[in-house]
Motif scaffolding. Structure first.
Motif, PDB file in Angstrom:
ATOM      1  N   GLY A   1      31.547  93.815  25.884  1.00 24.47           N
ATOM      2  CA  GLY A   1      31.539  93.535  27.305  1.00 24.47           C
ATOM      3  C   GLY A   1      30.296  92.849  27.821  1.00 24.47           C
ATOM      4  N   ASP A   2      29.281  92.622  26.967  1.00 24.70           N
ATOM      5  CA  ASP A   2      28.101  91.893  27.415  1.00 24.70           C
ATOM      6  C   ASP A   2      28.483  90.471  27.831  1.00 24.70           C
ATOM      7  OD1 ASP A   2      26.214  93.868  27.193  1.00 24.70           O
ATOM      8  OD2 ASP A   2      25.522  93.269  25.204  1.00 24.70           O
ATOM      9  N   ALA A   3      27.759  89.936  28.796  1.00 23.90           N
ATOM     10  CA  ALA A   3      27.983  88.561  29.229  1.00 23.90           C
ATOM     11  C   ALA A   3      27.619  87.591  28.105  1.00 23.90           C
ATOM     12  CB  ALA A   3      27.163  88.259  30.469  1.00 23.90           C
ATOM     13  N   PHE A   4      28.187  86.420  28.154  1.00 23.63           N
ATOM     14  CA  PHE A   4      27.757  85.339  27.258  1.00 23.63           C
ATOM     15  C   PHE A   4      26.536  84.645  27.857  1.00 23.63           C
ATOM     16  CE2 PHE A   4      28.432  80.606  26.658  1.00 23.63           C
ATOM     17  CZ  PHE A   4      27.644  80.534  25.536  1.00 23.63           C
ATOM     18  N   VAL A   5      26.646  84.250  29.110  1.00 24.57           N
ATOM     19  CA  VAL A   5      25.546  83.629  29.847  1.00 24.57           C
ATOM     20  C   VAL A   5      25.471  84.267  31.222  1.00 24.57           C
ATOM     21  CG1 VAL A   5      24.836  81.516  31.060  1.00 24.57           C
ATOM     22  CG2 VAL A   5      25.532  81.381  28.678  1.00 24.57           C
ATOM     23  N   VAL A   6      24.247  84.460  31.705  1.00 34.28           N
ATOM     24  CA  VAL A   6      24.040  84.767  33.117  1.00 34.28           C
ATOM     25  C   VAL A   6      23.136  83.677  33.672  1.00 34.28           C
ATOM     26  CG1 VAL A   6      23.250  86.407  34.843  1.00 34.28           C
ATOM     27  CG2 VAL A   6      24.252  87.244  32.710  1.00 34.28           C
ATOM     28  N   SER A   7      23.681  82.876  34.584  1.00 35.51           N
ATOM     29  CA  SER A   7      22.941  81.791  35.222  1.00 35.51           C
ATOM     30  C   SER A   7      22.537  82.238  36.619  1.00 35.51           C
ATOM     31  CB  SER A   7      23.810  80.529  35.300  1.00 35.51           C
ATOM     32  OG  SER A   7      23.158  79.523  36.057  1.00 35.51           O
ATOM     33  N   ASP A   8      21.260  82.137  36.924  1.00 35.50           N
ATOM     34  CA  ASP A   8      20.754  82.562  38.224  1.00 35.50           C
ATOM     35  C   ASP A   8      20.877  81.408  39.217  1.00 35.50           C
ATOM     36  OD1 ASP A   8      19.533  83.819  40.304  1.00 35.50           O
ATOM     37  OD2 ASP A   8      17.726  84.382  39.202  1.00 35.50           O
ATOM     38  N   LEU A   9      21.688  81.595  40.241  1.00 36.61           N
ATOM     39  CA  LEU A   9      21.821  80.590  41.292  1.00 36.61           C
ATOM     40  C   LEU A   9      20.955  80.904  42.500  1.00 36.61           C
ATOM     41  CD1 LEU A   9      25.682  79.925  41.205  1.00 36.61           C
ATOM     42  CD2 LEU A   9      23.859  78.943  39.785  1.00 36.61           C
ATOM     43  N   ASP A  10      20.221  82.031  42.443  1.00 34.26           N
ATOM     44  CA  ASP A  10      19.279  82.368  43.508  1.00 34.26           C
ATOM     45  C   ASP A  10      17.892  81.786  43.235  1.00 34.26           C
ATOM     46  OD1 ASP A  10      21.226  83.785  44.863  1.00 34.26           O
ATOM     47  OD2 ASP A  10      20.676  85.700  43.946  1.00 34.26           O
ATOM     48  N   ALA A  11      17.599  81.502  41.984  1.00 37.24           N
ATOM     49  CA  ALA A  11      16.347  80.878  41.553  1.00 37.24           C
ATOM     50  C   ALA A  11      16.598  80.331  40.153  1.00 37.24           C
ATOM     51  CB  ALA A  11      15.196  81.884  41.539  1.00 37.24           C
ATOM     52  N   PRO A  12      15.874  79.290  39.716  1.00 41.40           N
ATOM     53  CA  PRO A  12      16.131  78.750  38.387  1.00 41.40           C
ATOM     54  C   PRO A  12      15.900  79.793  37.295  1.00 41.40           C
ATOM     55  CG  PRO A  12      14.801  77.230  39.683  1.00 41.40           C
ATOM     56  CD  PRO A  12      14.849  78.523  40.443  1.00 41.40           C
ATOM     57  N   GLY A  13      16.890  80.019  36.470  1.00 41.96           N
ATOM     58  CA  GLY A  13      16.757  80.980  35.381  1.00 41.96           C
ATOM     59  C   GLY A  13      18.073  81.136  34.646  1.00 41.96           C
ATOM     60  N   TRP A  14      18.004  81.602  33.390  1.00 42.27           N
ATOM     61  CA  TRP A  14      19.180  81.564  32.521  1.00 42.27           C
ATOM     62  C   TRP A  14      18.956  82.510  31.356  1.00 42.27           C
ATOM     63  CZ3 TRP A  14      23.403  77.946  32.547  1.00 42.27           C
ATOM     64  CH2 TRP A  14      24.118  77.816  31.360  1.00 42.27           C
TER      65      TRP A  14
ATOM     66  N   LEU B   1      18.111  89.638  35.602  1.00 42.24           N
ATOM     67  CA  LEU B   1      19.358  89.092  35.066  1.00 42.24           C
ATOM     68  C   LEU B   1      19.896  89.948  33.928  1.00 42.24           C
ATOM     69  CD1 LEU B   1      19.349  85.195  34.922  1.00 42.24           C
ATOM     70  CD2 LEU B   1      19.977  86.736  36.764  1.00 42.24           C
ATOM     71  N   LEU B   2      19.000  90.462  33.095  1.00 47.82           N
ATOM     72  CA  LEU B   2      19.440  91.324  32.005  1.00 47.82           C
ATOM     73  C   LEU B   2      20.109  92.591  32.542  1.00 47.82           C
ATOM     74  CD1 LEU B   2      16.316  90.910  29.706  1.00 47.82           C
ATOM     75  CD2 LEU B   2      18.642  90.239  29.098  1.00 47.82           C
ATOM     76  N   ASP B   3      19.571  93.130  33.625  1.00 43.45           N
ATOM     77  CA  ASP B   3      20.185  94.313  34.226  1.00 43.45           C
ATOM     78  C   ASP B   3      21.619  94.027  34.671  1.00 43.45           C
ATOM     79  OD1 ASP B   3      17.963  95.933  33.877  1.00 43.45           O
ATOM     80  OD2 ASP B   3      17.133  95.512  35.860  1.00 43.45           O
ATOM     81  N   LEU B   4      21.852  92.820  35.187  1.00 40.33           N
ATOM     82  CA  LEU B   4      23.182  92.482  35.685  1.00 40.33           C
ATOM     83  C   LEU B   4      24.182  92.216  34.559  1.00 40.33           C
ATOM     84  CD1 LEU B   4      22.340  90.084  38.668  1.00 40.33           C
ATOM     85  CD2 LEU B   4      23.360  92.353  38.818  1.00 40.33           C
ATOM     86  N   GLY B   5      23.762  91.468  33.555  1.00 40.42           N
ATOM     87  CA  GLY B   5      24.707  91.004  32.543  1.00 40.42           C
ATOM     88  C   GLY B   5      24.744  91.792  31.260  1.00 40.42           C
ATOM     89  N   PHE B   6      23.726  92.650  31.042  1.00 41.85           N
ATOM     90  CA  PHE B   6      23.625  93.358  29.764  1.00 41.85           C
ATOM     91  C   PHE B   6      23.226  94.814  30.024  1.00 41.85           C
ATOM     92  CE2 PHE B   6      22.698  88.890  29.312  1.00 41.85           C
ATOM     93  CZ  PHE B   6      23.521  88.501  28.267  1.00 41.85           C
TER      94      PHE B   6
END
Length: 406
Positions: free
Chosen positions: A252-265, A306-311
């Motif tokens: 269930g882990d994300a493949f990619v989490v792209s931050d649209l609130d600030a540049p980050g990936w 981002l890690l908290d959200l996607g992983f």
């Protein structure tokens, strides 16, 4: 023909060495480290990390160049089931689809964005401020800059069209970029290139080399500026916090989490190449651009958000972690009113030529290293009295001229 010297054994230097050798030149490649590859090196050990996320775009000229020489090797694409796990952070929440306005921007025709305007202003006029800002932040993955919206609209939009293409054009060398470097180095040696590692070249050594034939300086722009004692060799680049993690596998882990609130990936690279990490582990890589005066901790904090959200549970699952700050090592960015043609020229005079990802050559990310390496080598061959013919696979710019020609 005189000998041609290549200073630097990264992608640009290896490409230049192969191109010059194919043209019949006697070539020596000088690399200051004990291993070739430059920023394309892959770490040793059970966790094979690159210096930042790396991808080959199959619609780029360097992919064709590598394939023609049998150097491309096995490449991995993102499995469809993993592509469905692409996630975006917007207004602090995780979502499965990006704003429609951002997608519309990516479908605007090539060449529709102006060179002289900044991306955020132009995009706001096209789709509104919210979509424009989300698109600007999304492009942190392709420009490694803390404020992509301030860059040339044409520069950012060209990259948006390619990064956001469907189906995705990104491919990944199986085993990491180090495998690609090994194939290129082996091919260069097979063509007769003399490869000297742990061979540091300074200003005095460079002068000695130049007396025996043309020299291609295929280093970072900062290193070239010092080596050539040329203060004009400057161009803006990004400043990015790079985070690498190995975590125990969890469904269930994300493949990619792209931050649209600030540049980050953050990207799970073992999704397309499980062999990059030991069995039962997943390899995550993230890049978080920060401003020129920001501390590395700022990028690290955003990575953890981002890690908290996607992983979920990533802290307890982490088996290995490393961080680095990449300053001036992430390729050129073009401000409004400038294009790649305004960057430091390949021809430096007195038999010296320049190659790398911050010089006057087109392309997305590492493509500039390939195109400038080819161009610099062909010009060096000509300066050495070699044939003026162009080996097959020489890239051209969008107007059909040889890349790097100004």
């Amino acid at each position: 023909m005189h000998r041609i010297h290549i200073v630097g054994g990264g992608l640009a230097g290896l490409t230049a060495a192969i191109t010059a050798a194919e043209s019949g030149a006697h070539v020596t490649l000088h690399e200051s480290h004990r291993a070739l590859g430059g920023r394309a090196r892959t770490g040793d050990g059970p966790r094979r990390t690159n210096e930042g996320p790396h991808a080959l775009y199959i619609d780029g000229p360097h992919t064709t160049w590598l394939a023609k020489r049998g150097l491309l090797g096995p490449i991995a694409s993102v499995p469809p089931r993993e592509a469905l796990r692409f996630r975006f952070r917007l207004r602090g929440a995780l979502r499965a689809v990006p704003p429609l306005a951002m997608l519309r921007l990516g479908r605007r025709p090539a060449g529709s964005a102006p060179v002289d305007a900044d991306f955020l202003s132009w995009a706001t006029g096209e789709v509104g401020e919210d979509g424009a800002r989300a698109a600007a932040h999304f492009m942190g993955v392709a420009v490694y800059h803390h404020d992509p919206g301030s860059l040339s609209a044409a520069f950012v939009h060209e990259r948006l069209r390619r990064v956001a293409s469907f189906p995705p054009a990104a491919r990944y060398p199986v085993g990491g970029w180090g495998r690609l470097v090994e194939r290129m180095a082996g091919h260069a040696r097979g063509l007769g290139v003399a490869v000297e590692t742990a061979a540091r070249v300074d200003t005095r050594t460079l002068a000695d080399l130049a007396r025996t034939g043309p020299v291609v300086v295929a280093t970072s722009l900062d290193a070239a500026r010092a080596l050539l004692d040329d203060a004009s060799l400057t161009w803006e680049s990004g400043r990015t916090v790079l985070v690498d993690l190995a975590v125990r596998t969890r469904r269930g882990d994300a493949f990619v989490v792209s931050d649209l609130d600030a540049p980050g990936w953050v990207e799970r690279f073992t999704a397309q190449d499980p062999g990059l990490a030991p069995a039962g582990e997943q390899l995550l890589q993230g890049q978080f651009p920060i401003g020129p005066d920001a501390h590395r901790a700022e990028g690290t904090a955003r990575a953890e958000e981002l890690l908290d959200l996607g992983f979920p549970g990533w802290r307890e699952r982490t088996t290995w972690r490393t961080e680095a700050l990449a300053a001036g090592r992430t390729g050129a960015v073009d401000r409004p009113g400038t294009t790649w043609r305004d960057r430091p020229a390949i021809v430096r005079g007195d038999g010296i030529f320049l190659a790398g990802d911050q010089v006057a050559a087109p392309g997305l990310l590492s493509e500039a290293s390939f195109t400038s390496g080819i161009e610099a080598a062909l010009l060096a061959v000509k300066a050495a009295g070699g044939p003026s013919r162009q080996p097959s696979g020489r890239p051209t710019d969008q107007r059909g001229r040889p890349s790097g020609q100004r």
